[in-house]
Design an enzyme around this catalytic site. Structure first.
Site, PDB file in Angstrom:
ATOM      1  N   GLY A   1     -11.865 -14.805 -12.281  1.00 15.06           N
ATOM      2  CA  GLY A   1     -13.124 -15.076 -12.984  1.00 15.06           C
ATOM      3  C   GLY A   1     -14.061 -15.854 -12.079  1.00 15.06           C
ATOM      4  N   GLY A   2     -14.969 -16.586 -12.700  1.00 13.43           N
ATOM      5  CA  GLY A   2     -15.959 -17.344 -11.934  1.00 13.43           C
ATOM      6  C   GLY A   2     -15.320 -18.378 -11.032  1.00 13.43           C
TER       7      GLY A   2
ATOM      8  N   GLY B   1     -29.548  -2.342  22.004  1.00 19.79           N
ATOM      9  CA  GLY B   1     -29.797  -3.390  21.011  1.00 19.79           C
ATOM     10  C   GLY B   1     -28.693  -4.429  21.004  1.00 19.79           C
ATOM     11  N   ALA B   2     -27.489  -3.979  21.354  1.00 22.01           N
ATOM     12  CA  ALA B   2     -26.369  -4.917  21.329  1.00 22.01           C
ATOM     13  C   ALA B   2     -26.531  -5.988  22.410  1.00 22.01           C
ATOM     14  CB  ALA B   2     -25.065  -4.165  21.487  1.00 22.01           C
TER      15      ALA B   2
HETATM   16  C1  HXC Z   1      -5.665 -22.936 -20.738  1.00 18.14           C
HETATM   17  C2  HXC Z   1      -4.028 -21.830 -19.612  1.00 18.14           C
HETATM   18  C3  HXC Z   1      -4.971 -21.032 -18.961  1.00 18.14           C
HETATM   19  C4  HXC Z   1      -6.338 -21.255 -19.268  1.00 18.14           C
HETATM   20  C5  HXC Z   1      -3.036 -20.451 -18.266  1.00 18.14           C
HETATM   21  N1  HXC Z   1      -2.842 -21.418 -19.157  1.00 18.14           N
HETATM   22  N2  HXC Z   1      -4.336 -20.179 -18.142  1.00 18.14           N
HETATM   23  N3  HXC Z   1      -4.376 -22.769 -20.487  1.00 18.14           N
HETATM   24  N4  HXC Z   1      -6.634 -22.221 -20.166  1.00 18.14           N
HETATM   25  N5  HXC Z   1      -7.282 -20.559 -18.658  1.00 18.14           N
HETATM   26  C6  HXC Z   1      -1.568 -21.996 -19.562  1.00 18.14           C
HETATM   27  C7  HXC Z   1      -0.729 -21.041 -20.370  1.00 18.14           C
HETATM   28  O1  HXC Z   1      -1.064 -21.158 -21.733  1.00 18.14           O
HETATM   29  C8  HXC Z   1       0.680 -21.589 -20.084  1.00 18.14           C
HETATM   30  O2  HXC Z   1       0.890 -22.733 -20.858  1.00 18.14           O
HETATM   31  C9  HXC Z   1       0.576 -22.044 -18.656  1.00 18.14           C
HETATM   32  O3  HXC Z   1      -0.806 -22.231 -18.395  1.00 18.14           O
HETATM   33  C10 HXC Z   1       1.126 -21.054 -17.667  1.00 18.14           C
HETATM   34  O4  HXC Z   1       0.566 -19.790 -17.971  1.00 18.14           O
HETATM   35  P1  HXC Z   1       1.453 -18.465 -18.060  1.00 18.14           P
HETATM   36  O5  HXC Z   1       0.599 -17.428 -18.657  1.00 18.14           O
HETATM   37  O6  HXC Z   1       2.749 -18.770 -18.731  1.00 18.14           O
HETATM   38  O7  HXC Z   1       1.730 -18.195 -16.525  1.00 18.14           O
HETATM   39  P2  HXC Z   1       1.799 -16.822 -15.763  1.00 18.14           P
HETATM   40  O8  HXC Z   1       2.629 -15.842 -16.536  1.00 18.14           O
HETATM   41  O9  HXC Z   1       2.207 -17.132 -14.382  1.00 18.14           O
HETATM   42  O10 HXC Z   1       0.317 -16.234 -15.767  1.00 18.14           O
HETATM   43  C11 HXC Z   1      -0.710 -16.918 -15.097  1.00 18.14           C
HETATM   44  C12 HXC Z   1      -2.078 -16.300 -15.461  1.00 18.14           C
HETATM   45  C13 HXC Z   1      -2.243 -16.295 -17.013  1.00 18.14           C
HETATM   46  C14 HXC Z   1      -2.144 -14.892 -14.937  1.00 18.14           C
HETATM   47  C15 HXC Z   1      -3.131 -17.146 -14.808  1.00 18.14           C
HETATM   48  O11 HXC Z   1      -1.907 -17.583 -17.495  1.00 18.14           O
HETATM   49  C16 HXC Z   1      -3.608 -15.952 -17.450  1.00 18.14           C
HETATM   50  O12 HXC Z   1      -3.983 -14.762 -17.465  1.00 18.14           O
HETATM   51  N6  HXC Z   1      -4.373 -16.962 -17.857  1.00 18.14           N
HETATM   52  C17 HXC Z   1      -5.689 -16.777 -18.371  1.00 18.14           C
HETATM   53  C18 HXC Z   1      -6.648 -16.421 -17.290  1.00 18.14           C
HETATM   54  C19 HXC Z   1      -8.062 -16.364 -17.773  1.00 18.14           C
HETATM   55  O13 HXC Z   1      -8.456 -15.369 -18.443  1.00 18.14           O
HETATM   56  N7  HXC Z   1      -8.821 -17.447 -17.561  1.00 18.14           N
HETATM   57  C20 HXC Z   1     -10.159 -17.547 -17.943  1.00 18.14           C
HETATM   58  C21 HXC Z   1     -10.944 -16.789 -16.875  1.00 18.14           C
HETATM   59  S1  HXC Z   1     -12.644 -16.853 -17.186  1.00 18.14           S
HETATM   60  P3  HXC Z   1       2.342 -23.223 -21.302  1.00 18.14           P
HETATM   61  O14 HXC Z   1       2.088 -24.399 -22.186  1.00 18.14           O
HETATM   62  O15 HXC Z   1       2.980 -22.065 -22.001  1.00 18.14           O
HETATM   63  O16 HXC Z   1       3.048 -23.592 -20.039  1.00 18.14           O
HETATM   64  C22 HXC Z   1     -13.108 -18.063 -16.224  1.00 18.14           C
HETATM   65  C23 HXC Z   1     -14.574 -18.290 -16.291  1.00 18.14           C
HETATM   66  C24 HXC Z   1     -14.972 -19.266 -15.251  1.00 18.14           C
HETATM   67  O17 HXC Z   1     -12.401 -18.692 -15.541  1.00 18.14           O
HETATM   68  C25 HXC Z   1     -16.435 -19.136 -15.093  1.00 18.14           C
HETATM   69  C26 HXC Z   1     -16.953 -20.098 -14.113  1.00 18.14           C
HETATM   70  C27 HXC Z   1     -18.399 -19.839 -13.873  1.00 18.14           C
END
Ligand code: HXC
Length: 509
Positions: free
Chosen positions: A168-169, A403-404
């Site tokens: 993501g971002g 040019g290079a």
């Molecule tokens: C809160 C999160 C989290 C998040 C993971 N966790 N991502 N908690 N916010 N974004 C937590 C999970 O609930 C879990 O908690 C622990 O972290 C580990 O995650 P798992 O899923 O068990 O690990 P894994 O299987 O290794 O997968 C990792 C992952 C997945 C691929 C990153 O967690 C995932 O897809 N997370 C969400 C990603 C996402 O969509 N993020 C938002 C993106 S948008 P527990 O308590 O069970 O240990 C964004 C916008 C930013 O970032 C914009 C900026 C301009």
């Protein structure tokens, strides 16, 4: 319990992050924890942690009942071989290293301190992205981090190491820094992940194919290098750090050296083959110029027709840009121009002298090059060199055509000392091509054509016409290249050149 014991207990709890189970899960993936990584990155016992007890402030989705001290990122400062640096390392064991408002504030604090103290900042990313429970507060936090990245750009070196997910971002903070490194098989970076792609564009791709280390070091050029595991990555970041100045006023670092500055390398006299169409490895020249042959290459696996990286000469860091005749005959193309332009600008904003080694038959011809904007991309390199005020030495080893020639740091773009080897050929194009255009009517006559080619070769396919015009300061023996460069850099150490005042130029982005 005494207050000291209470402090120790609180610290121990904080250091355990998300708990032993999650630490074990991290290790099972072949990843180290945030604190283990910092221990390897920094000198022993040099890490001073800040904000160990910071907690998030959100109350939605049950978060009011879950507080882990540190909030998913370990921040502070320490030293690398005695030189200070600020650091932050996201802790995947705490809410997946996700970024909350307070997590961002911790990063902001070390970013600001890095700028104030004039020390680099190194970020180790391992995060699930924005803390989903916090919504816009997390987005605001990210944007504050981006804004600080932008402010710090050109003030202190910023290095990102992607050691887990970065999606993501979240990818934009690393993308705004000077160097991005990845760890093979355990890290990935993408704006939109495989699941969304499947739904929106019907593309089926793995996370590794979409945004793994191989993709970003060979195709997208988002990453500057990749390493096999956390330990190797951190050891290499320490090596890179030693080449970098602490800030934009500190100047390129110098360290004790035991390699003779006037070392003669007789083997260089035969580096360029007699046949001008045969390649040779420009890396050999880079290694032979460098103190102890040490070359830290940037973007080794992308646009291999140009080499960029750091060496030291007489102990001082120098940026090297060199055409590589082994790949595409050393032609410049869109990718090579972008790669080198970014490197030249890094060196210029941090006062690192640049040595340019030239063997380039021209820009790569082709419809795809033109359609992909080789004009604008080539202009980036032209602009970067033309704007650079750091000491610059150019050595033409063989071809500098068309040019290079104009792009590869000639005198006319502000280079200070321009040398050519006797094998140099400085011309608008090769003799055969020139003859085919100038003497088209004689092409049926083999003798006349051979005469024209020989005539053109004698006039232009040597360094001497350029030397007569003063465009080349001296024709040097290849064996003495290191000595010439080290003497030149010593001469230029007090160079003070300024561009005309402007808010900023308009680089052809
Ligand atoms: C809160 C999160 C989290 C998040 C993971 N966790 N991502 N908690 N916010 N974004 C937590 C999970 O609930 C879990 O908690 C622990 O972290 C580990 O995650 P798992 O899923 O068990 O690990 P894994 O299987 O290794 O997968 C990792 C992952 C997945 C691929 C990153 O967690 C995932 O897809 N997370 C969400 C990603 C996402 O969509 N993020 C938002 C993106 S948008 P527990 O308590 O069970 O240990 C964004 C916008 C930013 O970032 C914009 C900026 C301009």
């Amino acid at each position: 319990m005494t207050v000291i014991e209470q402090l120790n207990e609180r610290r121990e709890t904080a250091r355990l992050g998300g708990g032993q189970k999650r630490i074990d899960a991290q290790h099972a993936k072949g990843k180290l924890t945030a604190r283990e990584r910092l221990e390897l990155l920094l000198d022993p016992d040099s890490f001073e942690e800040f904000d160990m007890f910071v907690k998030h402030r959100s109350t939605d989705f049950g978060m009011d009942k879950s507080h882990i001290p540190g909030d998913g990122v370990v921040t502070g400062w320490g030293t690398i071989n005695g030189r200070k640096t600020f650091v932050f390392a996201q802790d995947f064991t705490v809410y997946g290293g996700s970024l909350s408002e307070t997590h961002a504030k911790k990063i902001n604090k070390v970013q600001r301190m890095a700028m104030q103290q004039g020390a680099p900042i190194i970020g180790l990313s391992d995060s699930g992205g924005a803390r989903i429970q916090e919504g816009v507060a997390a987005l605001a936090g990210y944007t504050d981090v981006f804004q600080n990245n932008i402010r710090a750009s050109g003030v202190v070196p910023q290095i990102s190491v992607i050691m887990g997910p970065s999606a993501g971002g979240a990818v934009y903070s690393p993308a705004l820094t000077d160097f991005v490194f990845m760890v093979r098989d355990t890290s990935y970076m993408f704006l939109t992940g495989p699941d969304v792609l499947k739904t929106v564009t019907n593309e089926i791709v793995t996370a590794e194919e979409l945004g793994g280390a191989k993709t970003h070091t060979t195709k997208s050029s988002v990453a500057d290098g990749a390493y096999d595991n956390d330990m190797e990555a951190l050891a290499e970041i320490r090596r890179l750090f030693d080449f970098l100045p602490l800030n934009n006023r500190a100047g390129a670092p110098r360290r004790p050296v035991f390699d003779k500055h006037d070392r003669i390398e007789p083997s260089l006299d035969t580096l360029v083959p007699d046949n001008p169409n045969l390649p040779y490895d420009m890396k050999e020249l880079v290694h032979k110029i460098a103190d102890e042959g040490d070359f830290f290459e940037i973007q080794r696996d992308f646009a291999k027709n140009i080499l960029c990286g750091f060496i030291r000469v007489e102990g001082q860091t120098v940026g090297v840009v060199a055409n590589q005749p082994m790949v595409l005959a050393g032609c410049l193309d869109s990718d090579a121009s972008r790669k080198a332009a970014r490197f030249v600008r890094f060196c210029d904003c941090f006062e690192i002298p640049i040595v340019t080694l030239v063997d380039v038959p021209g820009f790569l011809p082709g419809v795809s090059q033109e359609h992909n904007g080789v004009i604008k991309n080539g202009a980036k390199l032209l602009y970067a060199y033309g704007e650079a005020t750091v000491p610059r030495i150019t050595v033409i080893t063989r071809k500098a055509y068309g040019g290079a020639y104009c792009v590869m740091s000639p005198k006319h773009l502000g280079a200070d000392i321009n040398y050519a080897w006797p094998s140099a050929q400085i011309a608008v194009m090769g003799a055969k091509g020139a003859t085919e255009i100038l003497f088209r009517k004689d092409l049926d006559d083999a003798d006349k054509t051979a005469e024209h080619i020989a005539d053109y070769e004698e006039k232009f396919l040597s360094p001497f016409r350029a030397a007569e015009l003063g465009y080349i300061d001296e024709v040097i023996k290849p064996q003495s290249t290191r000595k010439r460069i080290s003497r030149g850099l010593a001469l230029l150490s007090d160079k003070a050149t300024k561009n005309p005042w402007k808010k900023h130029g308009n680089l052809p982005l």
